[in-house]
Design a protein around this motif. Sequence first.
Motif, PDB file in Angstrom:
ATOM      1  N   GLU A  92       0.848  -1.180   0.000  1.00 50.50           N
ATOM      2  CA  GLU A  92       0.000   0.000   0.000  1.00 50.50           C
ATOM      3  C   GLU A  92       0.889   1.237   0.000  1.00 50.50           C
ATOM      4  O   GLU A  92       1.791   1.366   0.822  1.00 50.50           O
ATOM      5  N   LYS A  93       0.608   2.121  -0.932  1.00 44.70           N
ATOM      6  CA  LYS A  93       1.359   3.366  -1.002  1.00 44.70           C
ATOM      7  C   LYS A  93       0.781   4.333   0.012  1.00 44.70           C
ATOM      8  O   LYS A  93      -0.443   4.418   0.156  1.00 44.70           O
ATOM      9  N   PRO A  94       1.619   5.058   0.690  1.00 46.07           N
ATOM     10  CA  PRO A  94       1.076   6.031   1.634  1.00 46.07           C
ATOM     11  C   PRO A  94       0.345   7.130   0.874  1.00 46.07           C
ATOM     12  O   PRO A  94       0.794   7.587  -0.177  1.00 46.07           O
ATOM     13  N   LYS A  95      -0.793   7.500   1.420  1.00 49.67           N
ATOM     14  CA  LYS A  95      -1.570   8.551   0.760  1.00 49.67           C
ATOM     15  C   LYS A  95      -0.861   9.880   0.958  1.00 49.67           C
ATOM     16  O   LYS A  95      -0.375  10.177   2.043  1.00 49.67           O
ATOM     17  N   PRO A  96      -0.806  10.688  -0.109  1.00 54.42           N
ATOM     18  CA  PRO A  96      -0.166  11.992   0.043  1.00 54.42           C
ATOM     19  C   PRO A  96      -1.014  12.886   0.951  1.00 54.42           C
ATOM     20  O   PRO A  96      -2.234  12.768   1.009  1.00 54.42           O
ATOM     21  N   LYS A  97      -0.326  13.756   1.649  1.00 52.83           N
ATOM     22  CA  LYS A  97      -1.032  14.686   2.523  1.00 52.83           C
ATOM     23  C   LYS A  97      -1.821  15.654   1.665  1.00 52.83           C
ATOM     24  O   LYS A  97      -1.375  16.070   0.600  1.00 52.83           O
ATOM     25  N   PRO A  98      -3.014  16.026   2.111  1.00 57.06           N
ATOM     26  CA  PRO A  98      -3.782  16.999   1.333  1.00 57.06           C
ATOM     27  C   PRO A  98      -3.068  18.354   1.327  1.00 57.06           C
ATOM     28  O   PRO A  98      -2.412  18.735   2.295  1.00 57.06           O
ATOM     29  N   VAL A  99      -3.197  19.049   0.219  1.00 58.43           N
ATOM     30  CA  VAL A  99      -2.545  20.348   0.061  1.00 58.43           C
ATOM     31  C   VAL A  99      -3.393  21.413   0.754  1.00 58.43           C
ATOM     32  O   VAL A  99      -4.594  21.534   0.495  1.00 58.43           O
ATOM     33  N   VAL A 100      -2.771  22.146   1.647  1.00 59.13           N
ATOM     34  CA  VAL A 100      -3.426  23.279   2.305  1.00 59.13           C
ATOM     35  C   VAL A 100      -2.934  24.535   1.598  1.00 59.13           C
ATOM     36  O   VAL A 100      -1.742  24.870   1.645  1.00 59.13           O
ATOM     37  N   ARG A 101      -3.837  25.202   0.905  1.00 56.96           N
ATOM     38  CA  ARG A 101      -3.453  26.347   0.075  1.00 56.96           C
ATOM     39  C   ARG A 101      -2.724  27.434   0.880  1.00 56.96           C
ATOM     40  O   ARG A 101      -1.766  28.023   0.414  1.00 56.96           O
ATOM     41  N   ALA A 102      -3.193  27.710   2.081  1.00 55.58           N
ATOM     42  CA  ALA A 102      -2.609  28.796   2.880  1.00 55.58           C
ATOM     43  C   ALA A 102      -1.185  28.500   3.317  1.00 55.58           C
ATOM     44  O   ALA A 102      -0.457  29.414   3.722  1.00 55.58           O
ATOM     45  N   ASP A 103      -0.747  27.243   3.233  1.00 57.73           N
ATOM     46  CA  ASP A 103       0.618  26.881   3.626  1.00 57.73           C
ATOM     47  C   ASP A 103       1.638  27.122   2.524  1.00 57.73           C
ATOM     48  O   ASP A 103       2.834  26.955   2.749  1.00 57.73           O
ATOM     49  N   HIS A 104       1.192  27.504   1.341  1.00 61.68           N
ATOM     50  CA  HIS A 104       2.092  27.665   0.192  1.00 61.68           C
ATOM     51  C   HIS A 104       2.046  29.099  -0.327  1.00 61.68           C
ATOM     52  O   HIS A 104       0.979  29.689  -0.469  1.00 61.68           O
ATOM     53  N   SER A 105       3.214  29.622  -0.634  1.00 62.12           N
ATOM     54  CA  SER A 105       3.314  30.966  -1.200  1.00 62.12           C
ATOM     55  C   SER A 105       3.557  30.872  -2.699  1.00 62.12           C
ATOM     56  O   SER A 105       4.194  29.941  -3.185  1.00 62.12           O
ATOM     57  N   VAL A 106       3.038  31.880  -3.415  1.00 62.78           N
ATOM     58  CA  VAL A 106       3.138  31.913  -4.873  1.00 62.78           C
ATOM     59  C   VAL A 106       3.789  33.225  -5.285  1.00 62.78           C
ATOM     60  O   VAL A 106       3.429  34.296  -4.788  1.00 62.78           O
ATOM     61  N   VAL A 107       4.759  33.142  -6.187  1.00 63.09           N
ATOM     62  CA  VAL A 107       5.369  34.320  -6.783  1.00 63.09           C
ATOM     63  C   VAL A 107       4.795  34.434  -8.195  1.00 63.09           C
ATOM     64  O   VAL A 107       4.884  33.492  -8.979  1.00 63.09           O
ATOM     65  N   VAL A 108       4.177  35.578  -8.507  1.00 63.84           N
ATOM     66  CA  VAL A 108       3.500  35.767  -9.795  1.00 63.84           C
ATOM     67  C   VAL A 108       4.333  36.711 -10.655  1.00 63.84           C
ATOM     68  O   VAL A 108       4.685  37.806 -10.220  1.00 63.84           O
ATOM     69  N   PHE A 109       4.627  36.259 -11.881  1.00 66.82           N
ATOM     70  CA  PHE A 109       5.398  37.070 -12.828  1.00 66.82           C
ATOM     71  C   PHE A 109       4.566  37.331 -14.081  1.00 66.82           C
ATOM     72  O   PHE A 109       3.863  36.452 -14.572  1.00 66.82           O
ATOM     73  N   ASN A 110       4.695  38.553 -14.626  1.00 69.74           N
ATOM     74  CA  ASN A 110       4.037  38.948 -15.859  1.00 69.74           C
ATOM     75  C   ASN A 110       5.067  38.870 -16.983  1.00 69.74           C
ATOM     76  O   ASN A 110       6.086  39.557 -16.948  1.00 69.74           O
ATOM     77  N   ASN A 111       4.801  38.035 -17.989  1.00 68.39           N
ATOM     78  CA  ASN A 111       5.703  37.902 -19.134  1.00 68.39           C
ATOM     79  C   ASN A 111       5.009  38.428 -20.395  1.00 68.39           C
ATOM     80  O   ASN A 111       5.146  37.866 -21.463  1.00 68.39           O
ATOM     81  N   THR A 112       4.206  39.496 -20.231  1.00 65.80           N
ATOM     82  CA  THR A 112       3.484  40.097 -21.351  1.00 65.80           C
ATOM     83  C   THR A 112       3.694  41.608 -21.332  1.00 65.80           C
ATOM     84  O   THR A 112       4.362  42.148 -20.448  1.00 65.80           O
ATOM     85  N   GLN A 113       3.077  42.275 -22.285  1.00 68.30           N
ATOM     86  CA  GLN A 113       3.087  43.741 -22.328  1.00 68.30           C
ATOM     87  C   GLN A 113       1.850  44.320 -21.639  1.00 68.30           C
ATOM     88  O   GLN A 113       1.642  45.530 -21.669  1.00 68.30           O
ATOM     89  N   ILE A 114       1.027  43.468 -21.014  1.00 65.14           N
ATOM     90  CA  ILE A 114      -0.199  43.905 -20.351  1.00 65.14           C
ATOM     91  C   ILE A 114       0.170  44.468 -18.980  1.00 65.14           C
ATOM     92  O   ILE A 114       0.656  43.752 -18.112  1.00 65.14           O
TER      93      ILE A 114
END
Length: 192
Positions: A92-114
Amino acid sequence: MTFPTWPAGPRTTRRRDERGAVLPSPVVLLSVIAVILAAVAFVATRGDEPAERDISATKAAATPSDSASDDAGEDASDDASDGASQTPPAEEKPKPKPVVRADHSVVVFNNTQIAGLASRVGEKVTEAGWKVAAADNWYGTVPATTVYYPKGKKAAAQLLALDLGIARIKPADTDSDMSDTNLTLILTGELD
């Protein structure tokens, strides 16, 4: 009316109105035979579909069983029948832990002229429950809007991509300006 006569010389045995039969060379005959055989083989095998193999029996036979070492003193016929009917329990494979969105940070980059695209998408990311660490412009070439993830955060990247409707996720290139701890979102256009 008289016809001119040909000068005297060596006379050929063939007259002009006689024609000989020319037989094709052996190469041409063999080529024709090869084409005919290929056509017959194509027609004869055209309706057969490839058969799929059942690999479950092969997998069970290839997996060593504990009973083979315990029953070494028994005869081979009993050993063969026991090995075919018993399969080892699946790991039996161990079930992955559910992802808690608030525990992860996101860096957002704009690669357009907008102008302001990274900050607008950053607001959507926050509304979805993620933390936005930064929003800035990306200087480089990215073929499509992509979520890049550092080692160990693929499940979080998949969830972020699902939340925003992004089809492309890739491992982060830590040699560039991508974070080795946060998810990196590079935008190449407006999100739907």
